[in-house]
Design a protein around this motif. Structure first.
Motif, PDB file in Angstrom:
ATOM      1  N   GLU A 153      -1.973  19.866  -0.064  1.00  0.00           N
ATOM      2  CA  GLU A 153      -2.411  18.500   0.643  1.00  0.00           C
ATOM      3  C   GLU A 153      -2.685  17.676  -0.687  1.00  0.00           C
ATOM      4  OE1 GLU A 153      -4.116  17.773   4.078  1.00  0.00           O
ATOM      5  OE2 GLU A 153      -3.439  19.356   4.826  1.00  0.00           O
ATOM      6  N   VAL A 154      -3.509  18.268  -1.750  1.00  0.00           N
ATOM      7  CA  VAL A 154      -3.894  17.539  -2.800  1.00  0.00           C
ATOM      8  C   VAL A 154      -2.573  17.089  -3.701  1.00  0.00           C
ATOM      9  CG1 VAL A 154      -5.080  17.778  -4.889  1.00  0.00           C
ATOM     10  CG2 VAL A 154      -6.158  18.449  -2.828  1.00  0.00           C
ATOM     11  N   HIS A 155      -1.572  18.178  -3.849  1.00  0.00           N
ATOM     12  CA  HIS A 155      -0.377  17.765  -4.515  1.00  0.00           C
ATOM     13  C   HIS A 155       0.264  16.889  -3.858  1.00  0.00           C
ATOM     14  CE1 HIS A 155      -0.972  22.331  -6.293  1.00  0.00           C
ATOM     15  NE2 HIS A 155      -1.293  21.418  -7.001  1.00  0.00           N
ATOM     16  N   ASN A 156       0.583  16.744  -2.554  1.00  0.00           N
ATOM     17  CA  ASN A 156       1.403  15.729  -1.888  1.00  0.00           C
ATOM     18  C   ASN A 156       0.621  14.352  -2.185  1.00  0.00           C
ATOM     19  OD1 ASN A 156       3.235  17.613  -1.018  1.00  0.00           O
ATOM     20  ND2 ASN A 156       2.060  18.129   0.819  1.00  0.00           N
ATOM     21  N   HIS A 157      -0.647  14.277  -1.833  1.00  0.00           N
ATOM     22  CA  HIS A 157      -1.164  13.024  -2.141  1.00  0.00           C
ATOM     23  C   HIS A 157      -1.213  12.533  -3.435  1.00  0.00           C
ATOM     24  CE1 HIS A 157      -4.116  10.007  -0.657  1.00  0.00           C
ATOM     25  NE2 HIS A 157      -4.642  10.027  -1.737  1.00  0.00           N
ATOM     26  N   ALA A 158      -1.320  13.506  -4.609  1.00  0.00           N
ATOM     27  CA  ALA A 158      -1.182  12.964  -5.959  1.00  0.00           C
ATOM     28  C   ALA A 158       0.166  12.542  -6.225  1.00  0.00           C
ATOM     29  CB  ALA A 158      -1.600  14.239  -6.700  1.00  0.00           C
ATOM     30  N   ILE A 159       1.043  13.168  -5.429  1.00  0.00           N
ATOM     31  CA  ILE A 159       2.615  12.735  -5.930  1.00  0.00           C
ATOM     32  C   ILE A 159       2.790  11.462  -5.026  1.00  0.00           C
ATOM     33  CG2 ILE A 159       5.037  13.217  -4.681  1.00  0.00           C
ATOM     34  CD1 ILE A 159       4.269  16.107  -4.959  1.00  0.00           C
ATOM     35  N   GLN A 160       2.122  11.143  -4.120  1.00  0.00           N
ATOM     36  CA  GLN A 160       2.245   9.535  -3.601  1.00  0.00           C
ATOM     37  C   GLN A 160       1.717   8.571  -4.631  1.00  0.00           C
ATOM     38  OE1 GLN A 160       0.252   9.939   0.224  1.00  0.00           O
ATOM     39  NE2 GLN A 160       1.908  11.041   1.127  1.00  0.00           N
ATOM     40  N   ILE A 161       0.525   9.006  -5.299  1.00  0.00           N
ATOM     41  CA  ILE A 161      -0.244   8.216  -6.193  1.00  0.00           C
ATOM     42  C   ILE A 161       0.761   7.881  -7.285  1.00  0.00           C
ATOM     43  CG2 ILE A 161      -2.087   7.687  -7.564  1.00  0.00           C
ATOM     44  CD1 ILE A 161      -3.781   9.345  -5.413  1.00  0.00           C
ATOM     45  N   GLU A 162       1.321   9.158  -7.878  1.00  0.00           N
ATOM     46  CA  GLU A 162       2.009   9.089  -8.954  1.00  0.00           C
ATOM     47  C   GLU A 162       3.202   8.068  -8.799  1.00  0.00           C
ATOM     48  OE1 GLU A 162       3.702  12.403 -11.977  1.00  0.00           O
ATOM     49  OE2 GLU A 162       4.458  12.691 -10.148  1.00  0.00           O
ATOM     50  N   TYR A 163       3.758   8.314  -7.680  1.00  0.00           N
ATOM     51  CA  TYR A 163       5.119   7.448  -7.245  1.00  0.00           C
ATOM     52  C   TYR A 163       4.706   5.889  -7.305  1.00  0.00           C
ATOM     53  CZ  TYR A 163       8.802   5.272  -4.535  1.00  0.00           C
ATOM     54  OH  TYR A 163       9.936   4.447  -4.204  1.00  0.00           O
ATOM     55  N   LYS A 164       3.481   5.796  -6.602  1.00  0.00           N
ATOM     56  CA  LYS A 164       3.121   4.283  -6.544  1.00  0.00           C
ATOM     57  C   LYS A 164       2.575   3.829  -7.931  1.00  0.00           C
ATOM     58  CE  LYS A 164      -1.360   3.015  -5.288  1.00  0.00           C
ATOM     59  NZ  LYS A 164      -2.446   3.254  -4.446  1.00  0.00           N
ATOM     60  N   TYR A 165       2.052   4.441  -8.902  1.00  0.00           N
ATOM     61  CA  TYR A 165       1.789   4.028 -10.219  1.00  0.00           C
ATOM     62  C   TYR A 165       3.081   3.651 -10.768  1.00  0.00           C
ATOM     63  CZ  TYR A 165      -3.182   4.664 -10.656  1.00  0.00           C
ATOM     64  OH  TYR A 165      -4.440   4.728 -10.632  1.00  0.00           O
ATOM     65  N   GLU A 166       4.133   4.666 -10.649  1.00  0.00           N
ATOM     66  CA  GLU A 166       5.363   4.376 -11.283  1.00  0.00           C
ATOM     67  C   GLU A 166       6.258   2.899 -10.775  1.00  0.00           C
ATOM     68  OE1 GLU A 166       7.919   7.594 -10.844  1.00  0.00           O
ATOM     69  OE2 GLU A 166       6.602   9.092 -11.957  1.00  0.00           O
ATOM     70  N   MET A 167       5.950   2.682  -9.541  1.00  0.00           N
ATOM     71  CA  MET A 167       6.605   1.733  -8.951  1.00  0.00           C
ATOM     72  C   MET A 167       5.862   0.211  -9.437  1.00  0.00           C
ATOM     73  SD  MET A 167       9.114   2.783  -7.510  1.00  0.00           S
ATOM     74  CE  MET A 167       9.759   1.135  -6.615  1.00  0.00           C
TER      75      MET A 167
END
Length: 124
Positions: free
Chosen positions: A103-117
């Motif tokens: 769940e931590v990984h999944n949430h961090a992936i969402q943040i990483e995607y948001k940062y990239e966008m």
């Protein structure tokens, strides 16, 4: 319900050690609260053990990991704060350590995607 602290090695989404280390750059703070004499704390202590690996603190020098050892009968708790201010909290007696990490990984992936966008960089 009581859960075991281990989980079979077959996980739905396998994240490599390198990817896991990179994703922990998005975690700002980890607080783990547990009573060491309570058998319900196995997953919390395992999560603390895994996230205290040197590779995470080397990849993210701003990461703070704080164990809170208590003598109360309160259920064990794992709380995380991410670099974007979002938070996750687990009543860890209901999770395997692997499930919390996923769940931590999944949430961090969402943040990483948001940062990239948004053109942001976690290292800035």
């Amino acid at each position: 319900k009581t859960r075991r602290h281990w989980q079979p090695t077959t996980m739905a989404s396998k994240i490599t050690k390198d990817v896991s280390t990179r994703l922990f750059k998005y975690v700002a703070k980890i607080d783990v609260t547990f009573n060491p004499f309570d058998k319900r704390t196995i997953s919390a202590r395992e999560f603390l053990n895994r996230t205290s690996a040197k590779r995470f603190t080397q990849a993210n020098s701003k990461l703070t990991i704080t164990p809170h050892v208590v003598s109360t009968v309160d259920p064990p708790k794992v709380e995380l704060e991410f670099v974007d201010g979002s938070r996750k909290e687990f009543d860890s007696q209901g999770y395997f350590a692997n499930e919390m990490l996923e769940e931590v990984h999944n949430h961090a992936i969402q943040i990483e995607y948001k940062y990239e966008m948004e053109g942001k960089n976690v290292d800035d």
